[in-house]
Motif scaffolding. Structure first.
Motif, PDB file in Angstrom:
ATOM      1  N   VAL A 263      15.759  42.193  -1.426  1.00 12.15           N
ATOM      2  CA  VAL A 263      15.008  41.564  -0.342  1.00 12.15           C
ATOM      3  C   VAL A 263      15.931  40.709   0.521  1.00 12.15           C
ATOM      4  CG1 VAL A 263      14.300  39.455  -1.574  1.00 12.15           C
ATOM      5  CG2 VAL A 263      12.838  40.397   0.211  1.00 12.15           C
TER       6      VAL A 263
ATOM      7  N   ARG B 223      16.262  41.383   4.478  1.00 12.06           N
ATOM      8  CA  ARG B 223      15.767  40.296   5.329  1.00 12.06           C
ATOM      9  C   ARG B 223      16.887  39.594   6.111  1.00 12.06           C
ATOM     10  NH1 ARG B 223      14.324  37.080   8.303  1.00 12.06           N
ATOM     11  NH2 ARG B 223      12.654  35.520   8.178  1.00 12.06           N
ATOM     12  N   ASP B 224      17.933  39.153   5.416  1.00  9.87           N
ATOM     13  CA  ASP B 224      18.940  38.306   6.052  1.00  9.87           C
ATOM     14  C   ASP B 224      20.166  39.062   6.545  1.00  9.87           C
ATOM     15  OD1 ASP B 224      17.429  36.094   5.810  1.00  9.87           O
ATOM     16  OD2 ASP B 224      18.578  35.127   4.234  1.00  9.87           O
TER      17      ASP B 224
ATOM     18  N   MET C 145      15.464  42.316   9.029  1.00 11.51           N
ATOM     19  CA  MET C 145      14.058  42.719   9.034  1.00 11.51           C
ATOM     20  C   MET C 145      13.159  41.495   8.934  1.00 11.51           C
ATOM     21  SD  MET C 145      13.883  45.947   6.438  1.00 11.51           S
ATOM     22  CE  MET C 145      15.033  47.323   6.548  1.00 11.51           C
ATOM     23  N   SER C 146      11.925  41.658   9.334  1.00  7.94           N
ATOM     24  CA  SER C 146      10.940  40.616   9.106  1.00  7.94           C
ATOM     25  C   SER C 146      10.533  40.654   7.636  1.00  7.94           C
ATOM     26  CB  SER C 146       9.701  40.850   9.979  1.00  7.94           C
ATOM     27  OG  SER C 146       9.017  42.018   9.559  1.00  7.94           O
ATOM     28  N   THR C 147       9.888  39.585   7.184  1.00  9.45           N
ATOM     29  CA  THR C 147       9.430  39.547   5.794  1.00  9.45           C
ATOM     30  C   THR C 147       8.454  40.680   5.523  1.00  9.45           C
ATOM     31  OG1 THR C 147       9.713  37.137   5.737  1.00  9.45           O
ATOM     32  CG2 THR C 147       8.304  38.120   4.051  1.00  9.45           C
TER      33      THR C 147
ATOM     34  N   GLU D  83       8.302  43.612   7.031  1.00 10.87           N
ATOM     35  CA  GLU D  83       9.020  44.886   6.958  1.00 10.87           C
ATOM     36  C   GLU D  83       9.709  45.051   5.617  1.00 10.87           C
ATOM     37  OE1 GLU D  83      10.708  46.210  11.252  1.00 10.87           O
ATOM     38  OE2 GLU D  83      11.444  44.273  10.540  1.00 10.87           O
ATOM     39  N   ALA D  84      10.406  44.010   5.172  1.00  8.21           N
ATOM     40  CA  ALA D  84      11.113  44.075   3.892  1.00  8.21           C
ATOM     41  C   ALA D  84      10.136  44.328   2.748  1.00  8.21           C
ATOM     42  CB  ALA D  84      11.890  42.788   3.651  1.00  8.21           C
TER      43      ALA D  84
ATOM     44  N   ALA E 202       7.792  38.788  -1.411  1.00  8.11           N
ATOM     45  CA  ALA E 202       9.068  38.892  -0.690  1.00  8.11           C
ATOM     46  C   ALA E 202       9.568  37.506  -0.286  1.00  8.11           C
ATOM     47  CB  ALA E 202       8.907  39.781   0.544  1.00  8.11           C
ATOM     48  N   LYS E 203       8.655  36.645   0.183  1.00 10.48           N
ATOM     49  CA  LYS E 203       9.048  35.287   0.573  1.00 10.48           C
ATOM     50  C   LYS E 203       9.573  34.509  -0.629  1.00 10.48           C
ATOM     51  CE  LYS E 203       5.779  34.872   4.431  1.00 10.48           C
ATOM     52  NZ  LYS E 203       4.560  34.177   4.938  1.00 10.48           N
TER      53      LYS E 203
ATOM     54  N   LEU F 235      12.986  35.820  -1.522  1.00 10.65           N
ATOM     55  CA  LEU F 235      13.960  35.447  -0.501  1.00 10.65           C
ATOM     56  C   LEU F 235      14.385  33.992  -0.665  1.00 10.65           C
ATOM     57  CD1 LEU F 235      15.556  36.208   2.027  1.00 10.65           C
ATOM     58  CD2 LEU F 235      13.552  35.562   3.399  1.00 10.65           C
TER      59      LEU F 235
END
Length: 242
Positions: free
Chosen positions: A162, A166-167, A171-173, A175-176, A187-188, A191
């Protein structure tokens, strides 16, 4: 009037400006240049995705190649309901995860749900991809990249995937999460944990390097002693005139 043949180079340039949708139509018809254009356009993201899971450059390349082969041999099933990049990334992730499962005989990343209540998390900025202007700058960027890659490699599998999507890929959260088949909240969480681990890893790697900052030894140190002795000699010479 006889038409002037379009050169291969000009054809390749034309391919590079086509949309993925147009390239897919041509690739379905067996157009080799369209296939090459698709591969070149998506290589970086797919390699990063595979590399995030497998942590080995050579095996990541094998995974990307296998993913492309699966994609192009089943291109007729691609209906355009998702973006081509999404479709290719999912194939690559599945290929990478299947190898991890075969190697470790454990559950895949999408089945792991790490829980934490810690908030926030700072974004780590990766080095710019701009061309270096001199060898020293290039060396510095190479060293920084090596430091970051080591930190990424040290992340647990579920966090590393992730983090890269993401980083690194930007990608956005959402999308990931979609690529990994997990909830955005999960995912958050991953991350945040990944960023925290990255900071700790980088701080640990750098902790022993601070004592080496601003070195003043060797020839520079000896030269300073020469300068001081010369300056003192001049002072004594000036005093002797009074």
């Amino acid at each position: 009037m006889t038409a002037i043949p379009v050169t291969a180079e000009r054809h390749r340039q034309q391919m590079s400006i086509l949309s993925d949708t147009d390239l897919v139509l041509l690739a379905k018809a067996g157009d080799e240049l369209a296939i090459r254009a698709i591969v070149q356009r998506h290589n970086q993201r797919l390699f990063r995705t595979a590399r995030a899971v497998i942590r080995n450059d050579a095996e990541a390349e094998d995974i990307v190649q296998a993913a492309y082969i699966k994609a192009f041999t089943s291109l007729a099933t691609f209906r355009g309901e998702a973006q081509l990049s999404t479709w290719l990334t999912r194939i690559t992730l599945n290929e990478a995860l299947s190898r991890v499962r075969a190697r470790r005989n454990t559950t895949g990343l999408e089945e792991i749900d790490m829980q934490t209540t810690a908030p926030g998390g700072e974004v780590l900025q990766f080095p710019s991809s701009l061309s270096a202007t001199d060898p020293e700058t290039e060396l510095s960027r190479s060293q920084a990249r090596h430091l970051l890659e080591n930190a990424v490699d040290g992340l647990p599998d579920d966090f590393r995937a992730v983090f890269v999507l993401r980083d690194v890929d930007g990608m956005s959260t959402e999308e990931a999460a979609s690529y990994l088949g997990i909830r955005p909240e999960t995912a958050k969480t991953r991350l945040h944990r990944a960023r925290k681990m990255m900071r700790q890893s980088i701080e640990k790697q750098l902790s022993g390097a601070f004592s080496a900052l601003f070195p003043f030894d060797g020839v520079r140190c000896a030269f300073m002693a020469d300068r001081v002795i010369a300056a003192l000699g001049n002072e004594c010479h000036d005093v002797s005139h009074y």
